[in-house]
Design an enzyme around this catalytic site. Structure first.
Site, short mmCIF file in Angstrom:
data_model
loop_
_atom_site.label_atom_id
_atom_site.label_comp_id
_atom_site.label_asym_id
_atom_site.label_seq_id
_atom_site.Cartn_x
_atom_site.Cartn_y
_atom_site.Cartn_z
N HIS B 46 0.83 -1.20 0.00
CA HIS B 46 0.00 0.00 0.00
C HIS B 46 0.87 1.26 0.00
O HIS B 46 0.63 2.20 -0.76
CB HIS B 46 -0.92 -0.02 1.21
N GLU B 68 -2.20 -5.44 -4.46
CA GLU B 68 -2.86 -5.08 -3.22
C GLU B 68 -4.28 -5.64 -3.17
O GLU B 68 -4.73 -6.13 -2.13
CB GLU B 68 -2.90 -3.55 -3.18
N ASN B 423 26.24 -22.91 -6.35
CA ASN B 423 27.13 -24.05 -6.38
C ASN B 423 26.78 -25.05 -5.26
O ASN B 423 26.70 -26.25 -5.49
CB ASN B 423 28.56 -23.55 -6.22
#
Lengths: 158, 687
Positions: B46, B68, B423
């Site tokens: 918001h 929202e 990795n």
């Protein structure tokens, strides 16, 4: 360059092998006397090195060598003109710098073909002022990075 | 209004809000029932929406707005929360991130987000995203359809807010505003009214919702619920000041009476929604809403107390640093002068100044310190996504995120860490099946740890995966010609592990999408070494690996060895120097046209800096060579110089973009006498 718009521009005049060159005062940060230059190895010969300009490490090039003119020893009148170019400070070494003129930009003319040598590539135009001929230098071309890059690439390939 | 001055603040804060969204979404994934978290995300979204609308980034605002809506529907239990929805919200946050990045790098923050918006709209309407969850969505769809009947009602969240405000002595008003029928710019009037109201209190709700009001989707009247400590009269006058308002009716009401209506509401719900749904709708709400509302209040007071910091642009700190460096250089000069003049008073003054500047240096360096958190907090998201892609179960633990590092190091360390984590996940941690077969917990643990030790910061990445298979590494290294079979036999375990840092090395049998895209761990090692740090591996097969990165606290001041080459001075970073030596010319040997010396049983090539750097010769040569032994990884080289000046702490300066191509020079520094000395890049010298 030959636009009818007439505005005044302040130009810094410097000398190189007897000829007068000009750059806009807006591009110039300061004019320094010759000082200690630290050489940078393995770089294009016209790059003389770096100086300590009030705490900022500033690259300096010799404009004579950049224009393929012969090198001369630096004298009392030798000046380093510090230029602001896209956020970086750089300097050019010139024979002398001792004049500032106001020029009407409508007087700017394209470079005549009579100007010889390599410098013709770095010239924006000329201004005729009474009996003087001022050569307007294109600093962005003078400080073209690709030339340095090519030079160092050749060097590291050796 | 001129907005550019707020741009930096906007970008910073947007990033913070997006980071908060990311973190909370991850929490939500673990605890999907917790509406409090949804509220947190909603609040961040918001605020972001409001900020981007104010700044004029419409695309950003509209995507946030759509996100929202979905969040709002979730917290109001209009739609059933599912992992699929979470994925879409994650995508939306990614897009927002990219938009903010674009704005930060000077762009306009525009981006094609149609797909995500479409998905969000589907979710909001409760329509299926794909066939798989069509059944679930159907229920949700029926739940949404009756949403309009809620008009003029307050959901439980709002009721609680109103009730709490009333308890704290605020008035709650329902305000009916009627605009004149000839009103031309309805949206503008609405905006002005809302602005007036927001200066008087907090708008909790409006009917129709603000978005519709902004789009002029209403006749001439609307209702606003306001929490305020002003009297009704004042509110009325404030609104009447806005032109083209026909009538204002401010009515005080009590949230308590309103909450009575709630059971009815639930009843309506129950008629439409399956009873199974009811459990979720009612039970958790009553438990969770109260703390959710209580928290913001706590938070506000907390920020008020801790708000004793200011944001400083890093450029300003750089300028401060530059100025300070000049001071340090001048201090050096003063010290020189005072030692030659031998004046007691001058000497004492200079000494005191040295102490003060020393303290000042510490403070300035500390100001540039940033918690490593700013880098670490992007990893949970990444690990989540990677674990999904790889079908692995990973528990990422972060330890010591508050450890501070210089800003410049922080900026550089992110990429190597990303690489190491990829990795570890790809090659380190095994699949759940393999782990089960090996009597391990299905879920692999990866620990990212940071801590200070001495003048260094350590960042470690530990996993309890398969570890490094030494035979495999060795055979690969021999295959690729990185080591010979003879040398391979003599290597210690840790030396074998270090082999994976060799360039062109990859332990994966197949090149996967996650790691090994031609970029190996050698790049990681190079980056870390270029920062003046080092990386080591400890690994036990079957038990896991530990990658440990050691970094200097700051990059701007480094220890160097100053050397002389003829009349020129150069600085060699101490981090690459092993030792210095004086070698008799008679002990120099020739091997394959290369001059070498025997250094503690090792054959070390000699590099004549005078020739490499084309130094103009000024003086004759002696019978001895002064040699600085430097290393790049396992490789050694002896740099021949003309003399050692000594060890010194210097301030690192960039050579700038114009000279970035200079060979074997990594930067410059300004010495006590004001001259510039170049800093050598030993990594470039050793091939």
């Amino acid at each position: 360059m030959s636009d009818a718009v007439s505005t005044e521009e302040k130009l810094i005049i410097f000398e190189l092998k007897g000829k007068e060159y000009a750059i806009s005062v807006n591009e110039v940060m300061s004019i320094e006397k010759n000082m200690h230059i630290t050489r940078i190895p393995n770089i294009a010969p016209f790059v003389k090195g770096v100086i300590n300009l009030r705490g900022v490490v500033t690259p300096i090039i010799d404009l004579r060598l950049r224009f393929n003119l012969e090198e001369i020893p630096y004298t009392e009148s030798t000046r380093i003109i510090i230029i602001m170019l896209e956020d970086m400070e750089v300097g050019i070494i010139v024979d002398s710098a001792n004049d500032v003129v106001d020029v009407d930009t409508s007087l700017y003319e394209p470079a005549p073909e009579t100007i010889s040598g390599d410098e013709v590539d770095y010239i924006k135009g000329v201004v005729k002022l009474d009996k003087r001929l001022l050569i307007l230098v294109d600093l962005e071309k003078v400080f073209d990075r690709t030339i340095l890059r090519n030079y160092s690439n050749n060097k590291s390939d050796e | 209004m001129e907005m550019s001055q707020y741009l930096e603040v906007f970008i910073e804060e947007s990033k913070e809000h997006l980071q908060a969204c990311n973190e909370h979404l991850l929490e939500l994934e673990k605890d999907p029932e917790n509406l409090q978290i949804v509220n947190e995300i909603f609040r961040a979204a918001h605020t972001l929406k409001g900020m981007s609308a104010t700044m004029g980034y419409e695309d950003l605002a509209s995507l946030t707005h759509q996100m929202e809506n979905v969040l709002d529907a979730i917290r109001n239990k209009k739609i059933v929360f599912s992992p699929e929805i979470l994925d879409v919200i994650f995508l939306a946050v990614d897009d927002l991130d990219a938009m903010v990045e674009s704005i930060a790098s000077g762009g306009d923050g525009k981006r094609n987000v149609e797909e995500v918006v479409e998905k969000l709209v589907l979710i909001e309407k409760g329509l299926p995203l794909n066939q798989k969850n069509a059944a679930e969505a159907e229920v949700a769809a029926t739940a949404t359809e009756k949403a309009p009947t809620r008009e003029n009602q307050y959901d439980q969240f709002e009721t609680t807010v109103l009730q709490q405000s009333a308890d704290q002595g605020f008035f709650t008003y329902e305000i009916n505003v009627t605009l004149k029928s000839d009103c031309l710019l309805k949206a503008a009037r609405v905006y002005m009214i809302f602005e007036a109201l927001e200066s008087l209190g907090e708008v909790v709700k409006s009917v129709p919702p603000v978005e519709e009001l902004e789009e002029e989707k209403f006749e001439f009247d609307f209702m606003v619920t306001l929490i305020s400590n002003e009297i009704a009269n004042k509110i009325e006058t404030a609104i009447m000041k806005v032109s083209e308002v026909e009538k204002v009716d401010v009515r005080e009401f009590f949230a308590n009476s309103q909450s009575v209506k709630q059971p009815e509401q639930s009843e309506i719900d129950n008629q439409v929604v399956e009873s199974k749904q009811e459990d979720i709708t009612n039970a958790p709400v009553s438990e969770n809403v109260a703390p959710a509302v209580a928290k913001p209040a706590e938070k506000q007071t907390a920020t008020k107390i801790s708000n004793k910091t200011i944001r400083v642009n890093i450029e300003r700190l750089d300028i401060l640093m530059n100025l300070f460096e000049e001071l340090v250089i001048d201090r050096g000069r003063l010290e020189q002068i005072s030692s030659t003049l031998k004046d007691q008073e001058l000497h004492e003054t200079v000494e005191r100044m040295s102490r003060v500047t020393g303290d000042l240096q510490n403070i300035i360096l500390n100001m540039r310190m940033v918690p490593v958190e700013t880098v670490f907090n992007r990893f949970p998201r990444m690990v989540r996504q990677l674990a999904r892609d790889l079908n692995k179960k990973i528990d990422l633990q972060i330890v010591g995120a508050e450890t501070e590092l210089d800003r410049t190091v922080i900026d550089e360390i992110g990429d190597p860490l990303v690489h190491l984590i990829r990795n570890a996940l790809d090659h380190g941690v095994e699949t759940p099946e393999v782990r089960r077969a090996n009597n391990k917990d299905e879920e692999g643990t990866v620990i990212l740890r940071a801590y200070h030790s001495g003048n260094h910061v350590f960042i470690e990445l530990e996993d309890d995966g398969a570890g490094i298979n030494k035979e495999k590494v060795l055979s690969k290294a021999i295959n690729k010609g990185i080591v010979t079979t003879e040398i391979a036999k003599t290597l210690t375990d840790s030396q074998i592990a270090e082999l994976i840092f060799a360039s062109g090395f990859s332990t994966a049998d197949q090149i996967s999408d996650i790691s090994g895209r031609g970029v190996g761990l050698d790049v990681v090692k190079n980056t870390i070494e270029s920062l003046g740090g080092s990386i080591t591996i400890e690994s036990e097969e079957g038990k896991g690996s530990l990658f440990s990165i050691q970094l200097p606290l700051t990059l701007s001041i480094i220890s160097v060895m100053l050397v002389e080459i003829q009349a020129e001075k150069y600085a060699i970073p101490l981090s690459s120097i092993i030792e210095t030596a004086i070698v008799n010319k008679k002990d120099v040997m020739l091997a394959h046209n290369q001059t070498v010396i025997d250094f503690r049983g090792k054959v070390v090539p000699l590099l004549f800096l005078k020739d490499i750097f084309d130094v103009p010769s000024t003086e004759g040569e002696s019978d001895y060579y002064s040699v600085v032994i430097v290393r790049k990884g396992e490789k050694l080289a002896g740099l021949v110089v003309d003399g050692f000046i000594g060890q010194q702490e210097v301030v690192l300066k960039s050579l700038g973009t114009y000279l970035s191509s200079a060979y074997a020079i990594s930067g410059a520094t300004i010495l006590g006498d004001g001259q510039v000395a170049l800093i050598m890049d030993c990594n470039a010298l050793i091939k």
